[in-house]
Scaffold this active site. Structure first.
Site: not given
Length: 316
Positions: A168, A288
């Site tokens: 990514k 996260y």
């Protein structure tokens, strides 16, 4: 200039610069279909608002469409096609209802134990493949796609380093791993040697029992079976059940808890965690760091130590 031509020029420029730009291209072409191929000067703030707002209840996709239009209009103003952007600022803030599931250590143990029951003629996944993948995803925080794309040559067991290529954001990185995970990967690699993959050391590390590369859909379906077998689920009223990708969030939160317990300086450690996870900045990692009870308890204990009056400290 007309809207459709401007969109195609903008998309072509972004892809020339190396961006995949698939989601933004779909959004902008949808914008063109909604308005028609009008002149750029005819686009109004109300046109933008209606397109971003959509129908029904507001969702986070409103923000995503606003972000795509912002970049597009910034490009048009910069190139002199428009005097100013018709897009209203600031962007909308939609409450985020989704939170990643943070697995407890007991739940992780139950997931691993459930892999031993995976043997079935209906699945091509071997129990050891599923077990090793779960250990890898939790032990490194890799994205599932990154783990499945690993080749044998990307796993350096001697130096305990994984090479993750072109992931990514078009980034590649080296991921150090611990001794226990190295041993698990070594056992798995040794067990698959009899399959003799056709590409040798360039073949995928994780394969099915027929020697084919494991697909993302296979590992996600296998994880759902494990999760049900282990009895791990959210309340029935919740929209989302625990996911394979939540192992990545669990890795980040457990790492933060461990640093709290060590008394580490989190301001200096968070950039290291962001780099390890392959994020382009710290803000990507912060998504996260869900506040679990364990994390809150550790943060509270640290604050209490910091805020304790000096007269209560016998060493003061």
């Amino acid at each position: 200039m007309r809207l459709l031509s401007a969109i195609e020029n903008y998309v072509a420029l972004k892809r020339t610069l190396g961006a995949v730009f698939s989601v933004d291209a779909r959004i902008l072409r949808s914008f063109s279909r909604a308005l028609g191929d009008v002149s750029l000067q005819a686009i109004t703030s109300e046109d933008c608002r209606k397109f971003c707002r959509g129908k029904g209840l507001p969702t986070r996709f409103w923000e995503r469409k606003h972000e795509s239009l912002r970049g597009f209009f910034r490009y048009l103003v910069g190139r002199g096609y428009l005097a100013r952007s018709p897009l209203r600022e600031p962007p909308p803030r939609i409450e985020r209802s989704f939170h990643p599931y943070i697995y407890s250590h007991d739940e992780l143990r139950r997931l691993l134990e459930a892999t031993s029951q995976e043997r079935s003629r209906h699945t091509l996944l071997e129990p050891e493949t599923l077990r090793t993948l779960i250990l890898l995803l939790y032990g490194t925080g890799l994205r599932a796609g990154e783990a499945l794309r690993l080749r044998s040559c990307d796993v350096n067991l001697q130096d305990r380093v994984l090479s993750v290529w072109n992931t990514k954001f078009f980034k590649s990185r080296l991921v150090p791993i611990g001794a226990s995970l190295t041993a698990a990967l070594a056992r798995y690699a040794e067990g698959r040697q009899p399959l003799r993959p056709p590409d040798g050391h360039l073949s995928r590390l994780f394969t099915t029992r027929t020697g084919m590369a494991v697909r993302l859909g296979q590992i996600e379906a296998g994880f759902v079976r494990l999760r049900e077998r282990a009895g791990i689920r959210r309340p029935p009223t919740d929209r989302w059940q625990p996911r394979l990708h939540d192992l990545r969030a669990t890795f980040a939160v457990h790492r933060l808890v461990a640093w709290y317990r060590e008394g580490a300086d989190l301001q200096t450690r968070l950039p290291l965690l962001a780099t390890y996870l392959g994020h382009i900045n710290v803000s990507g990692t912060q998504a996260y760091l869900t506040m679990t009870h364990e994390l809150l308890a550790e943060a509270s204990r640290r604050f209490e130590r910091y805020a304790r009056p000096a007269e209560e400290d016998p060493d003061a």
